[in-house]
Scaffold this motif. Sequence first.
Motif, PDB file in Angstrom:
ATOM      1  N   TRP A  39      14.093 104.675  19.660  1.00  0.00           N
ATOM      2  CA  TRP A  39      14.134 103.463  19.181  1.00  0.00           C
ATOM      3  C   TRP A  39      15.532 102.884  18.568  1.00  0.00           C
ATOM      4  O   TRP A  39      15.966 101.710  18.729  1.00  0.00           O
ATOM      5  CB  TRP A  39      13.467 103.484  17.659  1.00  0.00           C
ATOM      6  CG  TRP A  39      11.907 103.154  18.011  1.00  0.00           C
ATOM      7  CD1 TRP A  39      11.083 102.537  18.977  1.00  0.00           C
ATOM      8  CD2 TRP A  39      10.664 103.658  17.095  1.00  0.00           C
ATOM      9  NE1 TRP A  39      10.223 102.279  18.952  1.00  0.00           N
ATOM     10  CE2 TRP A  39       9.601 102.957  17.754  1.00  0.00           C
ATOM     11  CE3 TRP A  39      10.698 104.311  16.071  1.00  0.00           C
ATOM     12  CZ2 TRP A  39       8.106 103.315  17.087  1.00  0.00           C
ATOM     13  CZ3 TRP A  39       8.993 104.599  15.420  1.00  0.00           C
ATOM     14  CH2 TRP A  39       8.129 103.918  16.138  1.00  0.00           C
ATOM     15  N   GLY A  40      16.476 103.698  18.142  1.00  0.00           N
ATOM     16  CA  GLY A  40      17.697 103.583  18.012  1.00  0.00           C
ATOM     17  C   GLY A  40      18.597 102.962  19.065  1.00  0.00           C
ATOM     18  O   GLY A  40      19.140 102.021  18.951  1.00  0.00           O
ATOM     19  N   ALA A  41      18.450 103.612  20.414  1.00  0.00           N
ATOM     20  CA  ALA A  41      18.991 102.955  21.567  1.00  0.00           C
ATOM     21  C   ALA A  41      18.421 101.655  21.870  1.00  0.00           C
ATOM     22  O   ALA A  41      19.077 100.525  22.168  1.00  0.00           O
ATOM     23  CB  ALA A  41      18.477 103.902  22.614  1.00  0.00           C
ATOM     24  N   PHE A  42      17.243 101.549  21.674  1.00  0.00           N
ATOM     25  CA  PHE A  42      16.368 100.009  21.783  1.00  0.00           C
ATOM     26  C   PHE A  42      16.950  99.080  20.956  1.00  0.00           C
ATOM     27  O   PHE A  42      17.493  98.011  21.413  1.00  0.00           O
ATOM     28  CB  PHE A  42      14.879 100.130  21.506  1.00  0.00           C
ATOM     29  CG  PHE A  42      14.121  98.952  21.574  1.00  0.00           C
ATOM     30  CD1 PHE A  42      14.007  98.319  22.634  1.00  0.00           C
ATOM     31  CD2 PHE A  42      13.780  98.371  20.359  1.00  0.00           C
ATOM     32  CE1 PHE A  42      13.260  96.863  22.730  1.00  0.00           C
ATOM     33  CE2 PHE A  42      13.110  97.154  20.224  1.00  0.00           C
ATOM     34  CZ  PHE A  42      12.866  96.554  21.593  1.00  0.00           C
ATOM     35  N   LEU A  64      19.792  99.003  19.273  1.00  0.00           N
ATOM     36  CA  LEU A  64      21.283  98.976  19.597  1.00  0.00           C
ATOM     37  C   LEU A  64      21.372  97.896  20.849  1.00  0.00           C
ATOM     38  O   LEU A  64      22.261  96.974  20.658  1.00  0.00           O
ATOM     39  CB  LEU A  64      21.954 100.217  19.957  1.00  0.00           C
ATOM     40  CG  LEU A  64      23.571 100.060  20.215  1.00  0.00           C
ATOM     41  CD1 LEU A  64      24.207  99.447  19.204  1.00  0.00           C
ATOM     42  CD2 LEU A  64      23.856 101.413  20.540  1.00  0.00           C
ATOM     43  N   VAL A  65      20.668  98.092  21.922  1.00  0.00           N
ATOM     44  CA  VAL A  65      20.917  97.468  23.244  1.00  0.00           C
ATOM     45  C   VAL A  65      20.428  95.877  22.813  1.00  0.00           C
ATOM     46  O   VAL A  65      20.848  95.047  23.302  1.00  0.00           O
ATOM     47  CB  VAL A  65      20.161  97.932  24.240  1.00  0.00           C
ATOM     48  CG1 VAL A  65      19.962  97.115  25.445  1.00  0.00           C
ATOM     49  CG2 VAL A  65      20.770  99.361  24.558  1.00  0.00           C
ATOM     50  N   LEU A  66      19.410  95.761  22.106  1.00  0.00           N
ATOM     51  CA  LEU A  66      18.537  94.686  21.683  1.00  0.00           C
ATOM     52  C   LEU A  66      19.745  93.671  20.850  1.00  0.00           C
ATOM     53  O   LEU A  66      19.972  92.529  21.106  1.00  0.00           O
ATOM     54  CB  LEU A  66      17.464  94.664  20.905  1.00  0.00           C
ATOM     55  CG  LEU A  66      16.603  93.390  20.349  1.00  0.00           C
ATOM     56  CD1 LEU A  66      16.146  92.695  22.053  1.00  0.00           C
ATOM     57  CD2 LEU A  66      15.583  93.821  19.580  1.00  0.00           C
ATOM     58  N   PHE A  67      20.312  94.260  19.863  1.00  0.00           N
ATOM     59  CA  PHE A  67      21.296  93.730  19.056  1.00  0.00           C
ATOM     60  C   PHE A  67      22.396  93.233  19.804  1.00  0.00           C
ATOM     61  O   PHE A  67      23.081  92.117  19.864  1.00  0.00           O
ATOM     62  CB  PHE A  67      21.934  94.816  17.940  1.00  0.00           C
ATOM     63  CG  PHE A  67      23.131  94.098  17.481  1.00  0.00           C
ATOM     64  CD1 PHE A  67      22.720  93.192  16.185  1.00  0.00           C
ATOM     65  CD2 PHE A  67      24.377  94.677  17.544  1.00  0.00           C
ATOM     66  CE1 PHE A  67      23.787  92.851  15.608  1.00  0.00           C
ATOM     67  CE2 PHE A  67      25.547  94.019  16.858  1.00  0.00           C
ATOM     68  CZ  PHE A  67      25.199  93.049  15.506  1.00  0.00           C
ATOM     69  N   SER A  89      14.974 100.328  28.497  1.00  0.00           N
ATOM     70  CA  SER A  89      14.033 101.040  27.900  1.00  0.00           C
ATOM     71  C   SER A  89      12.739 101.906  28.711  1.00  0.00           C
ATOM     72  O   SER A  89      12.620 103.068  28.420  1.00  0.00           O
ATOM     73  CB  SER A  89      12.905 100.136  27.049  1.00  0.00           C
ATOM     74  OG  SER A  89      13.680  99.402  26.108  1.00  0.00           O
ATOM     75  N   PHE A  90      12.430 101.622  29.944  1.00  0.00           N
ATOM     76  CA  PHE A  90      11.516 102.078  31.007  1.00  0.00           C
ATOM     77  C   PHE A  90      12.319 103.285  31.448  1.00  0.00           C
ATOM     78  O   PHE A  90      11.853 104.518  31.514  1.00  0.00           O
ATOM     79  CB  PHE A  90      11.114 101.329  31.957  1.00  0.00           C
ATOM     80  CG  PHE A  90      10.409 101.900  33.069  1.00  0.00           C
ATOM     81  CD1 PHE A  90       9.146 101.995  33.152  1.00  0.00           C
ATOM     82  CD2 PHE A  90      11.036 102.549  34.151  1.00  0.00           C
ATOM     83  CE1 PHE A  90       8.135 102.466  34.019  1.00  0.00           C
ATOM     84  CE2 PHE A  90      10.199 103.157  35.071  1.00  0.00           C
ATOM     85  CZ  PHE A  90       8.982 103.196  35.036  1.00  0.00           C
ATOM     86  N   ILE A  91      13.622 103.089  31.685  1.00  0.00           N
ATOM     87  CA  ILE A  91      14.491 104.190  32.245  1.00  0.00           C
ATOM     88  C   ILE A  91      14.674 105.198  31.179  1.00  0.00           C
ATOM     89  O   ILE A  91      14.580 106.533  31.514  1.00  0.00           O
ATOM     90  CB  ILE A  91      15.897 103.611  32.795  1.00  0.00           C
ATOM     91  CG1 ILE A  91      15.759 102.667  33.941  1.00  0.00           C
ATOM     92  CG2 ILE A  91      16.858 104.574  32.954  1.00  0.00           C
ATOM     93  CD1 ILE A  91      16.888 101.923  34.570  1.00  0.00           C
ATOM     94  N   ALA A 144       8.741  99.512  24.247  1.00  0.00           N
ATOM     95  CA  ALA A 144       9.397 100.048  23.124  1.00  0.00           C
ATOM     96  C   ALA A 144       8.531 100.643  22.112  1.00  0.00           C
ATOM     97  O   ALA A 144       8.947 101.832  21.470  1.00  0.00           O
ATOM     98  CB  ALA A 144      10.247  98.942  22.478  1.00  0.00           C
ATOM     99  N   PHE A 145       7.403 100.334  21.878  1.00  0.00           N
ATOM    100  CA  PHE A 145       6.400 100.624  20.808  1.00  0.00           C
ATOM    101  C   PHE A 145       5.094 101.468  21.282  1.00  0.00           C
ATOM    102  O   PHE A 145       4.645 102.194  20.535  1.00  0.00           O
ATOM    103  CB  PHE A 145       5.821  99.636  20.037  1.00  0.00           C
ATOM    104  CG  PHE A 145       7.162  98.763  19.217  1.00  0.00           C
ATOM    105  CD1 PHE A 145       7.936  99.432  18.063  1.00  0.00           C
ATOM    106  CD2 PHE A 145       7.838  97.786  19.909  1.00  0.00           C
ATOM    107  CE1 PHE A 145       8.854  98.899  17.438  1.00  0.00           C
ATOM    108  CE2 PHE A 145       9.160  97.276  18.936  1.00  0.00           C
ATOM    109  CZ  PHE A 145       9.665  97.813  18.186  1.00  0.00           C
TER     110      PHE A 145
END
Length: 269
Positions: free
Chosen positions: A18-21, A23-26, A52-54, A137-138
């Motif tokens: 979730w942190g990576a998700f 961060l990339v989203l931001f 996110s899939f990767i 993501a969820f």
Amino acid sequence: MKTINRKTQPLFKVALFWGAFWLVLFIFRALSVPFLKEWMSLLVASVIAGLSFILAALLVKKERKSLADIGLGWNAKSVAKFMIGTLCGMLVMAIMLFIILGFSAISIELAPAPDYWNAIGYSALVLFALAAMEEIAFRTYPLFRLSEVFGVRTAIYITSLFFALYHGLSPMNLLGPGVWGLFFAISAIAFKGIAVPLGLHFGLNWLQSFVGMKLQYASSIWSIAPGEDNGLLSTETLGLGLQLFLLVLGVVVIEIYLRKTSKTGQSSL
């Protein structure tokens, strides 16, 4: 000690995911590319869904599991499940709109000079990409990994809470996206994949787009027009009532599913 490690390690990995998700989203949402302005939502959602899939694939590979173990498996029935989910999502949203139209003062009018390609074609592309991004993501690695450790019920409520927070810090998001998250999550668990919740998610948003409820992504065919306050109930009261009803319904569906599967030994509460 083994019990602590068994729980903290998955929690750490889900937090990492979730942190990576986020961060990339931001980072991607902060980008501004003028000549791609009209396509940015589609591009950002598609890229983040892919990343996110990767990341999910790398995590399960390290754990020596398959994509099917986190709801990302693909088979001959996946398309049919997605289509069924889409039709169900559109039907549910249509029923909600008819209830609000029938008991409040608002009405629906044809939008002036609607751009049908944008309202139907482009909206389908961008809303599918957004739904895919959010479902990956969820309702993939976080949901299935947490359910293995804490049980299905806890995993559903945790992922639904974070899904609500992802949409903003307003408490009303708990009764909006948070409630829908319950249905997306239980359908992912029940159908062992994201095909149905992806379709459900997409169908709900796509029909909303047709009536101007997703104008940040695409134009509409119709628009909602406020009328004189002569309805039986205000739009806000009706909307709140429907969300509370869906909350209760979601909890009931989850409990019925869990009790049914626990009797057959198919899932852990």
